[in-house]
Design a protein around this motif. Structure first.
Motif, short mmCIF file in Angstrom:
data_model
loop_
_atom_site.label_atom_id
_atom_site.label_comp_id
_atom_site.label_asym_id
_atom_site.label_seq_id
_atom_site.Cartn_x
_atom_site.Cartn_y
_atom_site.Cartn_z
N ALA A 150 2.02 12.37 4.88
CA ALA A 150 1.69 11.68 3.62
C ALA A 150 2.13 10.24 3.73
O ALA A 150 3.22 9.94 4.23
CB ALA A 150 2.40 12.36 2.46
N LEU A 151 1.30 9.32 3.26
CA LEU A 151 1.58 7.91 3.44
C LEU A 151 2.36 7.32 2.27
O LEU A 151 3.25 6.49 2.47
CB LEU A 151 0.27 7.12 3.63
N VAL A 152 2.01 7.72 1.06
CA VAL A 152 2.67 7.14 -0.11
C VAL A 152 4.12 7.57 -0.11
O VAL A 152 4.42 8.77 -0.07
CB VAL A 152 1.97 7.56 -1.40
N GLY A 153 5.05 6.59 -0.12
CA GLY A 153 6.48 6.86 -0.16
C GLY A 153 7.01 7.43 1.12
O GLY A 153 8.12 7.99 1.12
N ASN A 154 6.29 7.30 2.24
CA ASN A 154 6.74 7.85 3.53
C ASN A 154 7.98 7.09 3.97
O ASN A 154 7.97 5.87 4.16
CB ASN A 154 5.64 7.71 4.58
N VAL A 155 9.08 7.85 4.15
CA VAL A 155 10.36 7.23 4.47
C VAL A 155 10.34 6.63 5.86
O VAL A 155 10.81 5.49 6.10
CB VAL A 155 11.49 8.26 4.35
N ASP A 156 9.80 7.37 6.84
CA ASP A 156 9.77 6.85 8.22
C ASP A 156 8.92 5.58 8.30
O ASP A 156 9.28 4.61 9.00
CB ASP A 156 9.20 7.92 9.17
N LEU A 157 7.79 5.60 7.61
CA LEU A 157 6.92 4.43 7.63
C LEU A 157 7.61 3.24 6.97
O LEU A 157 7.52 2.09 7.45
CB LEU A 157 5.61 4.76 6.92
N ARG A 158 8.33 3.53 5.86
CA ARG A 158 9.05 2.45 5.18
C ARG A 158 10.13 1.86 6.08
O ARG A 158 10.29 0.64 6.17
CB ARG A 158 9.67 2.96 3.88
N GLN A 159 10.87 2.74 6.78
CA GLN A 159 11.91 2.24 7.68
C GLN A 159 11.32 1.42 8.83
O GLN A 159 11.88 0.41 9.23
CB GLN A 159 12.71 3.43 8.24
N SER A 160 10.20 1.87 9.35
CA SER A 160 9.56 1.13 10.44
C SER A 160 9.09 -0.25 9.97
O SER A 160 9.27 -1.26 10.67
CB SER A 160 8.37 1.94 10.98
N LEU A 161 8.50 -0.28 8.77
CA LEU A 161 8.06 -1.57 8.22
C LEU A 161 9.25 -2.50 8.00
O LEU A 161 9.18 -3.71 8.30
CB LEU A 161 7.31 -1.36 6.90
N ALA A 173 1.39 6.25 15.03
CA ALA A 173 1.43 7.73 15.11
C ALA A 173 1.41 8.33 13.71
O ALA A 173 0.72 9.35 13.44
CB ALA A 173 2.68 8.18 15.87
N ILE A 174 2.15 7.71 12.80
CA ILE A 174 2.17 8.23 11.42
C ILE A 174 0.81 8.05 10.78
O ILE A 174 0.30 8.95 10.09
CB ILE A 174 3.27 7.53 10.62
N LEU A 175 0.22 6.86 10.96
CA LEU A 175 -1.07 6.59 10.32
C LEU A 175 -2.18 7.45 10.90
O LEU A 175 -3.13 7.81 10.19
CB LEU A 175 -1.43 5.09 10.49
N SER A 176 -2.06 7.82 12.15
CA SER A 176 -3.12 8.62 12.77
C SER A 176 -2.93 10.13 12.54
O SER A 176 -3.81 10.91 12.92
CB SER A 176 -3.17 8.33 14.29
N ASP A 177 -1.80 10.52 11.96
CA ASP A 177 -1.54 11.94 11.72
C ASP A 177 -1.97 12.29 10.29
O ASP A 177 -1.32 11.88 9.33
CB ASP A 177 -0.05 12.24 11.91
N LEU A 235 0.83 -1.21 0.00
CA LEU A 235 0.00 0.00 0.00
C LEU A 235 0.86 1.25 0.00
O LEU A 235 0.51 2.27 -0.62
CB LEU A 235 -0.92 0.00 1.23
N LEU A 236 1.99 1.15 0.74
CA LEU A 236 2.88 2.31 0.83
C LEU A 236 3.49 2.64 -0.53
O LEU A 236 3.60 3.81 -0.90
CB LEU A 236 3.98 2.03 1.86
N GLU A 237 3.87 1.58 -1.30
CA GLU A 237 4.54 1.81 -2.57
C GLU A 237 3.57 2.07 -3.71
O GLU A 237 3.87 2.87 -4.61
CB GLU A 237 5.42 0.60 -2.92
N GLN A 238 2.39 1.42 -3.70
CA GLN A 238 1.47 1.49 -4.82
C GLN A 238 0.14 2.16 -4.46
O GLN A 238 -0.81 2.09 -5.24
CB GLN A 238 1.19 0.07 -5.34
N GLY A 239 0.10 2.79 -3.30
CA GLY A 239 -1.16 3.38 -2.89
C GLY A 239 -1.45 4.74 -3.51
O GLY A 239 -2.45 5.38 -3.15
#
Length: 564
Positions: free
Chosen positions: A271-282, A263-267, A210-214
């Protein structure tokens, strides 16, 4: 009188003073197959048979239970080999979906997927998997192939890919849990944590997709989809923490990363698509889950394999211990039975030898004056068999002593008979000599007849005295030294019987008796003729005849008409 075969009789006093005879009831002998008639060997075997059978039954049940348990554990160990194949299949499925979704090397990914699929199918075909696991893996293979086909044909969107992949992931988790069915709580907890780690990687894969293709989805829909996928992370984290340890650094890292993603998803500003912090966490969560899968897979499979090996070793150990104990028990039983049967057999053989051979020889030796004590039986123990052997020795000794006493008594009696017979014979010989002189000098016929009668009575008295010598076992002195004609021997025998006038002598062949047997022959003929006269009617004659036989002998027959 009571017949001898009627048994013993007992006198019982009756109230009216009349005696009644009550025959004793004979004791019934035990049958041939009666327990009392069993030999000692069979009785000893019967005594140990029941414990041995029970021991065999219990040991067999234990060994059978151990073998069954070892077989089940080995089966469980074989089934755990499905887990690496399922994990490789899921990894290749995720890589292929990601390659098709992001434009990567789809050919290599497809080849790896087909290799993983073939390996999983081969493992399924070669494993006696439970029915639910077999159905789950079959569904997993079919649904995974359908998803890859739809993705490669680009006939399914991003959300459909995720919603189609989610059931495949749950099926894989169930198949992993179903492949580990043992009684060990720790192994089951590890298997649960392993399946949840596989689920965590799947969740990370779906969020990464979802992060890469959303970008094609509206922002609210993308955020909602990612929050929905992340909604099961707390339960997944809990199961993984059971494997890692509640206070381990990896558990704290997983908790921190989950809080960071939430925290990222609730903020809404993020932006979710291509989010670097979210990608690192995953990626961080996926790395820890991958470590859990690698380490726990090896631990689960090796632990189940180790349990199967330990159970096999325990079964072999129990079987060897039982075999050793059983052999030792048989050896002890054999030694005890041997220590019981051999003395009994020796006692039996020795007692029979004493009864049939030794006793007769020792009695003969005791009668001959040898008063040595008999040899004891070759049994020197102090238990019951030895006591019986000592009792047999005592009986043997007493029998020999009694035989010696009897021999001495018989010798005394024989000596008495011989002394009395020889004294009587001496007097009779003197009397016969006197009568013979009177007969030669007597001219009166009446007195001469009386003297002949006296002579005849004296001759009979001499024969009776000779009988005493025969009974005493002494040698009878005979007057004949030269050969005697057979007719003269018969005439001499007639002169020694009372009613010689009733004897009719038939034709006697011209034969003679040698001197050393003539006296005994005359004595024997006199006894036989006297016996015939006594046991036949008073007026019946006794006939004496002699004829030659075919073997150059003479047959003398004394015939009477008495009883028998």
């Amino acid at each position: 009188q009571v017949a001898p075969d009627r048994g013993t009789v007992t006198m019982f006093g009756a109230p009216d003073g009349v005696a009644r005879l009550m025959p004793d009831v004979p004791q019934k002998r035990p049958g041939r197959w009666s327990l009392r008639n069993w030999p000692v060997r069979r009785k000893v075997f019967a005594i140990v048979l029941l414990p041995l059978v029970l021991a065999l039954a219990f040991a067999g049940a234990r060994i059978y239970s151990g073998v069954t348990s070892a077989r089940n554990l080995q089966l469980a160990a074989d089934r755990t080999q499905m887990i690496p194949a399922i994990e490789d299949y899921l990894t290749s499925l995720q890589d292929t979906l990601l390659a098709y979704s992001t434009g990567g090397d789809t050919q290599s990914a497809s080849n790896r997927f087909q290799a993983g699929k073939t390996a999983l199918q081969t493992r399924l075909d070669g494993t006696d998997a439970p029915a639910d696991v077999r159905r789950g893996v079959t569904t997993l293979l079919a649904d995974g192939q359908k998803l890859i086909d739809a993705t490669s044909a680009n006939t399914i969107g991003l959300r459909e890919r995720i919603t189609t992949y989610a059931p495949i992931l749950l099926t894989a988790e169930d198949a992993i849990n179903g492949s580990v069915r043992v009684d060990d709580e720790k192994i089951r907890a590890q298997a649960q944590g392993l399946s949840r780690a596989v689920g965590a990687r799947g969740q990370m894969f779906m969020q990464q997709l979802l992060l890469e293709q959303g970008g094609d989805l509206p922002e609210p829909e993308l955020r909602t989809s990612m929050i929905t996928v992340a909604g099961t992370e707390p339960s997944t984290l809990f199961d993984m923490s059971q494997v890692l340890g509640v206070d381990s650094p990896d558990t704290k890292t997983l908790q921190g990363e989950m809080v960071r993603r939430q925290a990222i998803l609730s903020d809404p500003e993020q932006a979710l698509v291509g989010n670097v912090d979210l990608r690192q966490s995953l990626q961080a969560t996926d790395a820890i889950a991958a470590q859990i899968i690698t380490r726990t897979t090896a631990e689960v499979t090796s632990a189940v394999q180790q349990q199967a090996g330990e159970r096999r070793a325990a079964v072999i150990r129990d079987a060897l211990l039982f075999l050793i104990a059983f052999v030792l028990a048989l050896l002890v039983v054999w030694l005890v039975a041997r220590s019981l049967i051999r003395p009994l057999r020796t006692l039996r053989d020795s007692a029979l030898k004493v009864a049939h051979t030794d006793l007769e020889q020792e009695i003969a030796r005791a009668r001959a004056g040898d008063e040595r004590e008999p040899e004891p039986l070759p049994i020197h123990t102090t238990e019951e068999v030895g006591q019986v052997a000592h009792a047999v020795d005592e009986l043997h000794t007493q029998a020999v002593l009694l035989a010696g006493d009897e021999a001495r008594l018989r010798l005394l009696v024989n000596d008495m008979f011989e002394t009395m017979s020889r004294r009587n014979r001496s007097l009779v010989d003197q009397q016969l000599a006197l009568i013979d002189r009177l007969e030669r000098n007597e001219k009166d016929p009446e007195r001469l007849e009386s003297l002949f009668r006296l002579d005849h009575l004296a001759t009979r008295m001499r024969r009776i005295g000779a009988n005493l010598l025969v009974l005493a076992g002494a040698q009878v002195s005979r007057d004949h030294r030269q050969s005697m004609p057979l007719a003269a021997a018969i005439t001499a025998a007639l002169s020694e019987v009372e009613e010689y006038r009733r004897v009719e002598v038939g034709t006697v062949p011209d034969s003679a008796l040698i001197g050393r047997v003539s006296g005994d022959t005359v004595h024997m003929l006199a006894e036989l003729i006297d016996n015939a006269l006594r046991y036949s009617p008073p007026i019946a004659p006794v006939r004496v005849s002699a004829v030659h036989t075919s073997n150059a002998g003479v047959l003398i027959e004394i015939h009477d008409d008495g009883i028998g």
